[in-house]
Write a protein that holds these residues in place. Structure first.
Motif, PDB file in Angstrom:
ATOM      1  N   SER B 156       0.879  -1.305  -0.154  1.00  0.00           N
ATOM      2  CA  SER B 156       0.127  -0.047   0.152  1.00  0.00           C
ATOM      3  C   SER B 156       0.683   0.842   0.445  1.00  0.00           C
ATOM      4  CB  SER B 156      -0.744   0.130   1.417  1.00  0.00           C
ATOM      5  OG  SER B 156      -0.278   0.917   2.192  1.00  0.00           O
ATOM      6  N   GLU B 161       0.110   0.687  -6.784  1.00  0.00           N
ATOM      7  CA  GLU B 161      -0.976  -0.172  -6.614  1.00  0.00           C
ATOM      8  C   GLU B 161      -1.930   0.563  -7.108  1.00  0.00           C
ATOM      9  OE1 GLU B 161      -1.965   1.611  -2.387  1.00  0.00           O
ATOM     10  OE2 GLU B 161      -4.170   0.788  -2.968  1.00  0.00           O
ATOM     11  N   ASN B 165      -3.708  -1.021 -10.901  1.00  0.00           N
ATOM     12  CA  ASN B 165      -5.091  -1.003 -11.563  1.00  0.00           C
ATOM     13  C   ASN B 165      -5.330  -0.415 -13.038  1.00  0.00           C
ATOM     14  OD1 ASN B 165      -8.236  -0.747  -9.132  1.00  0.00           O
ATOM     15  ND2 ASN B 165      -7.496   0.777 -10.487  1.00  0.00           N
ATOM     16  N   TYR B 175     -10.224  -7.441 -11.260  1.00  0.00           N
ATOM     17  CA  TYR B 175      -8.530  -8.460 -10.093  1.00  0.00           C
ATOM     18  C   TYR B 175      -8.834  -8.104  -8.590  1.00  0.00           C
ATOM     19  CZ  TYR B 175      -6.633  -4.508  -9.654  1.00  0.00           C
ATOM     20  OH  TYR B 175      -5.916  -3.202  -8.403  1.00  0.00           O
ATOM     21  N   THR B 176      -8.198  -9.510  -7.807  1.00  0.00           N
ATOM     22  CA  THR B 176      -8.740  -8.576  -6.298  1.00  0.00           C
ATOM     23  C   THR B 176      -7.377  -8.207  -5.728  1.00  0.00           C
ATOM     24  OG1 THR B 176     -10.370 -10.681  -6.499  1.00  0.00           O
ATOM     25  CG2 THR B 176      -9.544  -9.620  -4.263  1.00  0.00           C
ATOM     26  N   PRO B 177      -7.060  -6.774  -5.169  1.00  0.00           N
ATOM     27  CA  PRO B 177      -6.250  -6.553  -4.842  1.00  0.00           C
ATOM     28  C   PRO B 177      -5.861  -6.871  -3.271  1.00  0.00           C
ATOM     29  CG  PRO B 177      -7.153  -4.427  -4.998  1.00  0.00           C
ATOM     30  CD  PRO B 177      -8.082  -5.513  -5.494  1.00  0.00           C
ATOM     31  N   ILE B 178      -5.082  -7.349  -2.486  1.00  0.00           N
ATOM     32  CA  ILE B 178      -4.196  -7.662  -0.950  1.00  0.00           C
ATOM     33  C   ILE B 178      -3.410  -6.839  -0.807  1.00  0.00           C
ATOM     34  CG2 ILE B 178      -3.970  -9.292   0.756  1.00  0.00           C
ATOM     35  CD1 ILE B 178      -6.954  -9.674  -1.136  1.00  0.00           C
ATOM     36  N   LYS B 179      -3.773  -6.391  -0.274  1.00  0.00           N
ATOM     37  CA  LYS B 179      -2.766  -4.630  -0.282  1.00  0.00           C
ATOM     38  C   LYS B 179      -2.167  -4.976   1.506  1.00  0.00           C
ATOM     39  CE  LYS B 179      -5.300  -1.135  -0.469  1.00  0.00           C
ATOM     40  NZ  LYS B 179      -5.955   0.395  -1.067  1.00  0.00           N
ATOM     41  N   TYR B 180      -0.935  -4.621   1.607  1.00  0.00           N
ATOM     42  CA  TYR B 180      -0.112  -4.713   2.835  1.00  0.00           C
ATOM     43  C   TYR B 180       0.706  -3.950   3.063  1.00  0.00           C
ATOM     44  CZ  TYR B 180      -1.155  -9.936   2.076  1.00  0.00           C
ATOM     45  OH  TYR B 180      -1.734 -11.209   2.382  1.00  0.00           O
ATOM     46  N   GLN B 181       0.244  -3.891   3.819  1.00  0.00           N
ATOM     47  CA  GLN B 181       1.920  -2.052   4.006  1.00  0.00           C
ATOM     48  C   GLN B 181       3.256  -2.092   4.108  1.00  0.00           C
ATOM     49  OE1 GLN B 181       1.301  -0.742   8.635  1.00  0.00           O
ATOM     50  NE2 GLN B 181       1.525   1.508   7.447  1.00  0.00           N
ATOM     51  N   GLN B 185       5.382  -8.181   3.969  1.00  0.00           N
ATOM     52  CA  GLN B 185       4.034  -8.276   4.366  1.00  0.00           C
ATOM     53  C   GLN B 185       3.315  -9.458   2.553  1.00  0.00           C
ATOM     54  OE1 GLN B 185       2.556  -5.731   5.986  1.00  0.00           O
ATOM     55  NE2 GLN B 185       3.292  -6.327   7.776  1.00  0.00           N
ATOM     56  N   GLN B 188       5.720 -12.333   2.192  1.00  0.00           N
ATOM     57  CA  GLN B 188       4.534 -13.391   2.572  1.00  0.00           C
ATOM     58  C   GLN B 188       3.585 -13.784   2.184  1.00  0.00           C
ATOM     59  OE1 GLN B 188       5.594 -12.547   6.684  1.00  0.00           O
ATOM     60  NE2 GLN B 188       4.944 -14.863   7.829  1.00  0.00           N
ATOM     61  N   GLY B 189       2.285 -13.172   2.145  1.00  0.00           N
ATOM     62  CA  GLY B 189       1.500 -13.177   1.257  1.00  0.00           C
ATOM     63  C   GLY B 189       1.794 -14.196   0.738  1.00  0.00           C
ATOM     64  N   GLY B 193       0.629 -17.990  -0.817  1.00  0.00           N
ATOM     65  CA  GLY B 193      -0.642 -19.140  -1.248  1.00  0.00           C
ATOM     66  C   GLY B 193      -1.469 -17.740  -1.323  1.00  0.00           C
ATOM     67  N   ARG B 194      -1.512 -16.481  -0.558  1.00  0.00           N
ATOM     68  CA  ARG B 194      -2.739 -15.996  -0.214  1.00  0.00           C
ATOM     69  C   ARG B 194      -3.154 -15.404  -1.848  1.00  0.00           C
ATOM     70  NH1 ARG B 194      -7.348 -14.729  -1.037  1.00  0.00           N
ATOM     71  NH2 ARG B 194      -8.069 -13.084   0.304  1.00  0.00           N
TER      72      ARG B 194
END
Lengths: 300, 348
Positions: B156, B161, B165, B175-181, B185, B188-189, B193-194
């Motif tokens: 993020s 980001e 988009n 699509y689905t963003p999985i947002k980490y700081q 992370q 790791q995500g 396999g997230r």
């Protein structure tokens, strides 16, 4: 007597003047410095299109929606996770609180262990644990007692057709279990504040332990429990900002993105402050109502 | 009467408040010299760029740039205090003066450079990067279209980001963003396999992949989603500091163009002193003229910089060269005579 009263008044006036001046000084400092940096407060950017997608949004949202709408989605996401983990925390907290004051030694030791373990480790670490170790490392479905009703996998929790993302689930579990430990201590304190004679009294009347707890002890303990409970709820709401560590799109995470995209740090943080104030005011007002209800109920 | 006194007291306090915020027009460069230390904002988490080694020292190309600045500003490359900053913290840290400057793989763009945006000023680009996507080799995804409706791990508070988009908007796929700081992370995500893919600058993907147990199981897709010119940055409106930073970077590039290295700098200096006809070299090394002084630096700042870090090519090879832990081909990052885009204006 008269002099004494005036002196008290005088001190109050001095203190409040000092307080108001300091606040005024800060506001003055902020606005002067902002103007100097060419950055007067400006909120018109709120209505420009956000240009980022969100993984979870309770209402329709697309990257062409406005920043304001994106922030509102974040606020709803926060509200969602706060209210549901609040329920879980209350449920577990009360059960553990009862167990730690009860007569069953094993339950008492177990609840003591739970409270110690949870209270001595940082919440951020616990959230990371639930997310990276708890949910993401699940291989396949490990827990699916009723087909299609409840299942647990690294894609999150599926509860009667509703799919909860692993981010939401780990935040829910992490916040719930963390706050429950504190709530159980509040409950224990409340129950212990009821004089021992009350226990002896209901026992001598032949009431069972459970009946006595619910009908005699709890009504007297609740007024002592509620204030502590309220502050635990408020803490839970504020702790939910750790969501960003596990990738959940709460108000803080979205605010973070908005601030870096627009460069409007001060306005962004003001909005964040306001939205948390709003969340916490809702919680504390509801608790106030509950408190009043219980007090009047007791008087009847 | 009392009310009046109280009113007077609060008024004077307010006026006092105004007085303390009056303008102080000192360049940050003077402050750095006074303090005899440079406070440099870095990432600290990207191998090859800025990374906290096991011996507790920061290493990487961004760190060497900090050292070059410190050598030029206070005459000692070790007088640097490194502040690790997250992507989201970095601009606020410059704004509030917590750090003097950023050398933190920061992409230059219009919003960040402009006074109506983040209000920064950028030094010349030190690394030309581009955003990419990394997927697992056995996922059989071989371009961005294969990622439709999949989740993608992203950090993020970065341009990444926005770029991801824009890329999906352009091909009208969801699509689905999985947002980490943090990048940590994100990595790791992705490795847990997230997400089907992770996105970041290609240099960072390469660095992340080098830390995986089996780097060969991951591929970086050919799609390049954006230009990511990375450059040091400081607060806008401070010409003295930004000029000094600009010409320190140019001195690194110019030294490579002229073949001046850490090993031969003393030899070149001797040559310049003995041969008065070598005008450009004499000016460059501060033997003649007052180029350094014009910037508010010592005239021989180039000598100090090259002694401390070597030229641009040496810095690059040390951290990103073929023998380093994070090898990235130089391609665009060569100097212009070798087909790259790095070029220094003349030191006149």
């Amino acid at each position: 007597m008269r002099i004494k009263r005036y002196r008290g008044l005088f001190i109050q006036v001095i203190v409040s003047t000092l307080f108001i001046s300091i606040v005024a000084l800060f506001i003055n400092n902020l606005s002067v410095n902002l103007l100097r940096a060419g950055l007067g407060l400006n909120f018109s950017w709120l209505f420009r299109s956000a240009g980022f997608a969100l993984a979870e949004h309770p209402l329709p949202y697309s990257p062409s929606s406005s920043y304001a709408w994106a922030l509102f989605m974040g606020w709803l996401n926060s509200l969602k996770v706060i209210s549901s983990s609040l329920l879980i925390a209350t449920l577990i907290g009360f059960l553990v609180g009862f167990a730690s004051t009860g007569t069953n030694t094993l339950l008492r030791i177990l609840s003591k262990l739970y409270v110690t373990l949870i209270r001595q480790t940082p919440l951020l670490l616990q959230l990371m644990f639930w997310y990276f170790v708890g949910f993401l490392s699940i291989q396949g479905e490990i827990f699916s007692p009723i087909k299609g009703m409840l299942s647990l996998s690294n894609q999150g929790i599926i509860l009667s057709g509703i799919n909860l993302s692993p981010e939401f689930s780990s935040l829910l579990v992490g916040l719930g279990i963390f706050t429950a430990a504190y709530i159980s201590e509040v409950v224990r304190g409340g129950i212990n504040s009821v004089p021992i004679g009350q226990w002896e009294a209901f026992r001598s009347l032949g009431l069972s332990e459970n009946d006595g707890l619910y009908k005699i002890i709890m009504p007297q303990a609740l007024p002592a429990i509620l204030p502590g409970l309220t502050s635990q709820y408020l803490n839970l709401a504020k702790n939910s900002t750790l969501a960003i560590a596990v990738g959940y799109a709460d108000i803080y995470a979205i605010g973070d993105t908005v601030i870096t995209q627009t460069g409007r740090a001060i306005e962004g943080f003001l909005l964040l402050l306001l939205s948390f104030l709003l969340l916490n005011l809702i919680i504390s007002n509801l608790m106030e109502l509950l408190n009043k209800y219980i007090l009047t109920y007791k008087q009847r | 009467m009392r009310r009046f006194l109280v009113g007077m007291a609060s008024m004077s306090l307010l006026l006092g408040g105004c007085a303390t915020t009056s303008e102080v027009n000192q360049s940050r460069l003077d402050l750095i010299k006074e303090r005899n230390e440079l406070v440099c904002g870095v990432s600290g988490k990207i191998p090859g760029f800025s990374f906290l080694e096991s011996d507790g020292r920061y290493q990487g190309i961004d760190v060497d740039i900090c050292k070059a600045f410190a050598a030029a500003f206070v005459g000692n490359p070790d007088k640097v205090q490194y502040r690790p900053l997250t992507a989201a913290e970095r601009f606020t840290a410059v704004r509030t003066g917590e750090v003097d400057l950023l050398s933190r793989n920061t992409t230059v763009n219009l919003s960040r450079d402009s006074s109506g945006g983040n209000g920064l000023t950028f030094a010349p680009v030190i690394f030309h990067d581009g955003q990419g996507l990394m997927v697992k080799r056995n996922s059989r995804i071989n371009n961005i279209n294969g990622l439709a409706r999949k989740s993608i791990c992203v950090g993020s508070g970065t341009t990444t980001e926005q770029n991801i988009n824009d890329a999906f908007e352009a091909i009208s796929l969801p699509y689905t963003p999985i947002k980490y700081q943090d990048l940590d992370q994100v990595i790791q995500g992705y490795s847990q396999g997230r997400c089907a893919a992770m996105t970041s600058d290609r240099s960072q993907l390469a660095a992340a992949r080098s830390s995986f147990a089996s780097p060969k199981d991951h591929i970086i897709l050919e799609d390049v989603l954006s230009k990511e010119p990375l450059a040091p940055a400081s607060l806008g409106g401070d010409q003295k500091l930004s000029d000094a930073m600009r010409w320190v970077i140019y001195s690194l590039i110019s030294a490579e163009e002229q073949g001046i290295t850490k090993d031969n700098i003393d030899e070149k200096l001797k040559m310049a002193k003995e041969n008065s006809q070598l005008k450009p070299l004499r000016r460059f090394l501060g033997v003649e003229g007052d180029l350094g002084e014009k910037l508010g630096l010592d005239n021989d700042f180039v000598v100090k910089v090259i002694r401390a870090t070597g030229n641009y090519g040496e810095i690059y090879d040390r951290h990103l060269g073929p023998d380093s832990d994070v090898p990235i081909p130089r391609s665009l990052n060569e100097i212009y005579t070798k087909g790259g885009v790095h070029i220094s204006p003349p030191f006149n």
